[in-house]
Enzyme design. Structure first.
Site, mmCIF file in Angstrom:
data_model
loop_
_atom_site.group_PDB
_atom_site.id
_atom_site.type_symbol
_atom_site.label_atom_id
_atom_site.label_comp_id
_atom_site.label_asym_id
_atom_site.label_seq_id
_atom_site.Cartn_x
_atom_site.Cartn_y
_atom_site.Cartn_z
ATOM 1 N N TYR A 133 1.517 -1.638 -0.036
ATOM 2 C CA TYR A 133 0.647 0.244 0.191
ATOM 3 C C TYR A 133 0.689 0.991 -0.283
ATOM 4 C CZ TYR A 133 -4.156 -2.770 1.494
ATOM 5 O OH TYR A 133 -5.199 -3.140 0.865
ATOM 6 N N HIS A 284 -11.884 -5.277 -3.797
ATOM 7 C CA HIS A 284 -11.723 -6.273 -2.725
ATOM 8 C C HIS A 284 -11.963 -6.723 -1.406
ATOM 9 C CE1 HIS A 284 -7.878 -4.515 -0.494
ATOM 10 N NE2 HIS A 284 -8.553 -5.092 0.469
ATOM 11 N N GLY A 317 -14.752 -13.420 -4.478
ATOM 12 C CA GLY A 317 -16.208 -13.853 -4.692
ATOM 13 C C GLY A 317 -15.917 -15.043 -5.143
HETATM 14 C C1 LIG Z 1 -9.452 -11.015 6.250
HETATM 15 C C2 LIG Z 1 -8.805 -9.952 4.410
HETATM 16 C C3 LIG Z 1 -7.890 -9.207 4.514
HETATM 17 C C4 LIG Z 1 -8.011 -8.136 3.543
HETATM 18 N N1 LIG Z 1 -6.292 -7.469 3.515
HETATM 19 C C5 LIG Z 1 -6.187 -6.910 2.052
HETATM 20 C C6 LIG Z 1 -4.847 -6.629 2.021
HETATM 21 O O1 LIG Z 1 -3.991 -6.605 3.303
HETATM 22 N N2 LIG Z 1 -3.781 -6.101 1.015
HETATM 23 C C7 LIG Z 1 -4.697 -5.989 0.111
HETATM 24 O O2 LIG Z 1 -4.605 -5.788 -1.373
HETATM 25 N N3 LIG Z 1 -6.092 -6.730 -0.085
HETATM 26 C C8 LIG Z 1 -6.671 -7.270 0.955
HETATM 27 N N4 LIG Z 1 -7.390 -7.971 0.681
HETATM 28 C C9 LIG Z 1 -8.553 -8.266 -0.185
HETATM 29 C C10 LIG Z 1 -7.647 -9.691 -1.192
HETATM 30 O O3 LIG Z 1 -6.842 -9.537 -1.716
HETATM 31 C C11 LIG Z 1 -9.056 -9.911 -2.320
HETATM 32 O O4 LIG Z 1 -9.492 -8.990 -3.174
HETATM 33 C C12 LIG Z 1 -10.638 -10.380 -1.797
HETATM 34 O O5 LIG Z 1 -10.596 -11.232 -0.162
HETATM 35 C C13 LIG Z 1 -10.879 -10.761 -3.036
HETATM 36 O O6 LIG Z 1 -12.505 -10.951 -2.315
HETATM 37 P P1 LIG Z 1 -12.452 -13.566 -2.106
HETATM 38 O O7 LIG Z 1 -12.195 -13.108 -0.681
HETATM 39 O O8 LIG Z 1 -14.369 -12.947 -2.285
HETATM 40 O O9 LIG Z 1 -12.394 -14.054 -2.599
HETATM 41 C C14 LIG Z 1 -8.360 -8.716 1.619
HETATM 42 C C15 LIG Z 1 -9.060 -9.607 2.169
HETATM 43 C C16 LIG Z 1 -10.003 -9.972 3.499
HETATM 44 C C17 LIG Z 1 -10.799 -10.727 3.105
#
Ligand SMILES: Cc1cc2nc3c(=O)[nH]c(=O)nc-3n(C[C@H](O)[C@H](O)[C@H](O)COP(=O)(O)O)c2cc1C
Length: 392
Positions: A133, A284, A317
């Site tokens: 980030y 996200h 998703g």
């Molecule tokens: C608990 C959690 C923490 C996450 N932390 C980050 C992060 O630190 N950096 C980031 O780029 N995306 C983060 N994400 C987003 C994921 O990289 C991704 O875009 C997202 O989980 C995809 O959706 P899905 O959970 O339905 O597969 C996070 C997602 C979750 C569920």
């Protein structure tokens, strides 16, 4: 591990994770933002797309392998960056990285991780990418990039969709924070989950202290998120950043650079223009803008606009191999997984993470057989009966 062996799909892993984790930790992973419209929307769009079954096409030899950033992978999957994965299992990031390597796919380590990036590299000799980030202080971003390079990370994923902290009200209601604190809102939650409390928090305490953001510079490691009025925002992000920041990162990082968090055609074009080696269309996982469009819905438009300038990947998703098949048919070259692999991790560490990826592999392979597509190159828009809710 008997319970893990009995799981048949991602939803089974999710249920095991729910049993094992305190409510605050489970909700941090599973929930969305505000009214959680986006969470449901991501699934509604994926469910609306229909695959065309094809018969008598000789699918006796099937191949799910692909090439990403010039390197062979066993599957068109990437384990996406998820901050604080180390709260689900002791040194969870290293466990998940090993699971990804065993499945033959890259693992993206989040900057907001509990396990230091050097330790994750030491635990895993597979493809490791680092997620960044943008911080308001340039030296912090530069320092992270330099550490990732020194630790031999293979690619950099720059996440651009979280400029302010999202409105995840449940984190403060649940008393959830990193470093984990014991407070009146979570003390019973912890007491009711002794396996997690002893097996995760207990092990961190025995080995140096409460889990915290180990990749941040010393003074920021104890920054607290989620307490009282503060929302989940580990450190301040650079709210003033514009596309020049991508060029700046590009200058410092000579390896592959991926821009994550594209939510419209205009930004997809800007990222390609800024020199991204790949872009990730993402909302996200429905965690940031509750009314954001589903990335799957947007995918064909982005693919058409980018017109081959760089690969387009997608997430948000995805819980079945057939979901992955649909994304490939709409023009994505790969899919990132967030919660699906986190549920596996929470259910059984490395073995659980691998189990999650194995479900995707088996389901994608089966789907390819039913659709008459022996390899990934054969998957295209003609494999879909219709585009459902997707924008054409
Ligand atoms: C608990 C959690 C923490 C996450 N932390 C980050 C992060 O630190 N950096 C980031 O780029 N995306 C983060 N994400 C987003 C994921 O990289 C991704 O875009 C997202 O989980 C995809 O959706 P899905 O959970 O339905 O597969 C996070 C997602 C979750 C569920």
């Amino acid at each position: 591990m008997k319970a893990l062996e009995r799981t048949c799909n991602i939803d089974d892993l999710r249920r095991l994770a729910k049993q094992r984790l305190p409510r605050g930790v489970y909700e941090f992973v599973a929930r969305g933002t505000e009214d959680e419209v986006g969470l449901g929307h991501n699934r509604t769009v994926l469910d609306s797309i229909k695959i065309k079954p094809r018969v008598l096409t000789d699918v006796s030899r099937r191949d799910t392998s692909t090439t990403l950033l010039g390197r062979g992978q066993k599957l068109p999957l990437i384990v996406g960056p998820t901050g604080a994965a180390g709260l689900l299992w002791y040194q969870g990031e290293a466990q998940l990285a090993r699971a990804a390597a065993a499945a033959g796919v890259p693992y993206v380590l989040a900057m907001s991780s509990i396990t230091p990036l050097e330790d994750v590299r030491a635990a895993c000799d597979g493809q490791l990418w680092f997620q960044l980030y943008l911080s308001p202080e340039q030296e912090i971003s530069d320092g992270m990039i330099d550490r990732a390079r020194a630790a031999r990370f293979d690619a950099l994923v720059l996440t651009v969709d979280t400029v302010v902290s999202p409105n995840r009200e449940y984190n403060s209601r649940n008393g959830f924070s990193v470093p984990v604190t014991v407070n009146r809102r979570n003390i019973f939650d912890f007491a009711l989950h002794p396996r997690w409390t002893l097996g995760v928090i207990g092990r961190y305490l025995a080995n140096g202290g409460m889990p915290r953001f180990e990749n941040y510079p010393q003074g920021m490691r104890n920054s607290v998120a989620g307490r009282q009025k503060q929302r989940w925002a580990p450190v301040k992000r650079d709210e003033s950043a514009d596309w020049r920041a991508v060029a700046q990162v590009r200058k410092r990082w000579s390896g592959p650079l991926i821009v994550k968090g594209i939510g419209c055609v205009e930004d997809a074009l800007a990222a390609a223009q800024a020199g991204a080696d790949a872009i990730i269309v993402s909302n996200h996982g429905g965690r940031n803008v509750d009314s954001a469009v589903s990335p799957t819905q947007l995918l064909p438009r982005v693919v058409a606009a980018v017109a081959g300038r760089c690969p387009v990947w997608v997430d948000s998703g995805f819980v079945r191999g057939s979901d992955v098949f649909k994304a490939l048919a709409l023009g994505a070259e790969a899919v990132l997984l967030g919660r699906a692999t986190l549920y596996g991790l929470a259910a059984g560490g490395e073995a659980g993470g691998l189990r999650s990826l194995t479900f995707f592999k088996e389901e994608l392979d089966r789907c390819m057989a039913f659709a008459g597509t022996p390899d990934l190159a054969a998957i295209n828009a003609h494999c879909l009966q219709d585009f459902g809710l997707v924008y054409r």
